[in-house]
Write an enzyme that holds these catalytic residues in place. Sequence first.
Site, PDB file in Angstrom:
ATOM      1  CB  CYS A   1      -0.930  -0.012   1.205  1.00 43.38           C
ATOM      2  SG  CYS A   1      -0.097  -0.338   2.772  1.00 43.38           S
TER       3      CYS A   1
ATOM      4  CG  HIS B   1       7.799   1.474   3.672  1.00 42.16           C
ATOM      5  ND1 HIS B   1       8.552   1.569   4.821  1.00 42.16           N
ATOM      6  CD2 HIS B   1       6.740   0.706   3.980  1.00 42.16           C
ATOM      7  CE1 HIS B   1       7.962   0.896   5.802  1.00 42.16           C
ATOM      8  NE2 HIS B   1       6.864   0.352   5.308  1.00 42.16           N
ATOM      9  N   GLY B   2      10.408   3.028   0.530  1.00 37.47           N
ATOM     10  CA  GLY B   2      10.861   3.890  -0.574  1.00 37.47           C
ATOM     11  C   GLY B   2      11.590   3.079  -1.634  1.00 37.47           C
TER      12      GLY B   2
ATOM     13  CG  HIS C   1       0.138   3.743   5.879  1.00 36.90           C
ATOM     14  ND1 HIS C   1       0.411   3.112   7.063  1.00 36.90           N
ATOM     15  CD2 HIS C   1      -0.076   2.759   4.972  1.00 36.90           C
ATOM     16  CE1 HIS C   1       0.361   1.789   6.876  1.00 36.90           C
ATOM     17  NE2 HIS C   1       0.051   1.555   5.623  1.00 36.90           N
TER      18      HIS C   1
END
Length: 347
Positions: free
Chosen positions: A144, A197-198, A223
């Site tokens: 997500c 995540h990045g 988030h």
Amino acid sequence: MDKIKVGINGFGTIGKRVADAIDAQDDMVVVGVTKTGPSFGCKLAVKKGFPLYCTSDDQEKINSFSNEGYKCNGGISDLLSVSQVVVDCAPGKMGAENLEKYQSAGVKYIFQGGEKHDLTGLSYTSSANHIQNLNARGTRVVSCNTTGLSRTLVPLFDQCGSLKVECTMIRRAADPGDSSKGPINAIKPVLKVPSHHGPDVMTVKPEIEINSLAVAVPTTIMHVHSIIADLPEGHGLSTDSIIRMWEQTPRVIVMNGSKDRISTTAEVMEMARDIGRKWGDLHEIFVWEDGVKLVGNRLYYFQAIHQESDVIPENVDCIRSLMGTEEDWVKSANKTDESIARYYSTS
Ligand SMILES: NC(=O)c1ccc[n+]([C@@H]2O[C@H](COP(=O)([O-])OP(=O)(O)OC[C@H]3O[C@@H](n4cnc5c(N)ncnc54)[C@H](OP(=O)(O)O)[C@@H]3O)[C@@H](O)[C@H]2O)c1
């Protein structure tokens, strides 16, 4: 044209939403969903008319459904035998075991962001690499957070040709239905830096240089990303033109925190409930207009991600990509989103 037959392995938070989104389309059909055993979630499958299967082929587990009054149509192998593509919505890190089953059954497969890119060697987001996934045997729809980052960064990259990004993920501690996770009264930094995540964005758009930090906070609803992006010299963009670009981008919503009085994730979620989304979902990434600012070559912005639902329409587009039935991601996204909107306005 025959409808694409889709099996859903795992009918939890993501699986039940993916099943609904597929049910909304006219070019694909849900041929079955799985549960580990009888539980309240089976009622939803029955109500929707999705054939119920067991995640295992163990006869005792299959029989346990009928003991509780549910018709179970068989084990995972039976589901795979009637599927052309399976969407794996099992809890993260179960992928390797399930992958073997999919490969030996000869079905196409889509994993979710709880699995690593290495499992499939290919990842997917609609805007970044639909075309690279065309006709592939299997892939992974990114998480997500990574989906959210891709939604706003890919069109920005396409406008200016290079991007260096630093971002902080302020993560919800647990999904609303999840009673086993925390923190409930603490802020928990992810001490593995940079967070995954990045860099995960680079599995779908390797040209974007990006790093991230993450902290989990005691909220269940969304988030928030705090993003700093360095644009190249001579980019020719302004704060206004970037906002206008996102307004034209599929699955991005831009609203003004002050004028629209929508300055927190609680209000964003209330808006999603107001517009009638099932489960209060928001498939779009929410950008605060008044939180966007370009200073020289450096862009600052915030965005909010509804973690349980932004990946749902991506799974639908991904099915079309793997099956090679739609090459143009924008056409697929429009079809997916319009069908979902129609489905919820009538069901
Ligand atoms: N939740 C989010 O916010 C979110 C967002 C994006 C991506 N994801 C990713 O999506 C995937 C699914 O997450 P989720 O939140 O939907 O998990 P979840 O709510 O825990 O649901 C998991 C489902 O998988 C079933 N299951 C258990 N063992 C299985 C197995 N061996 N094979 C197949 N299914 C099995 C469970 O069955 P029972 O119902 O019988 O227990 C349940 O229906 C994960 O990779 C996760 O990282 C989650």
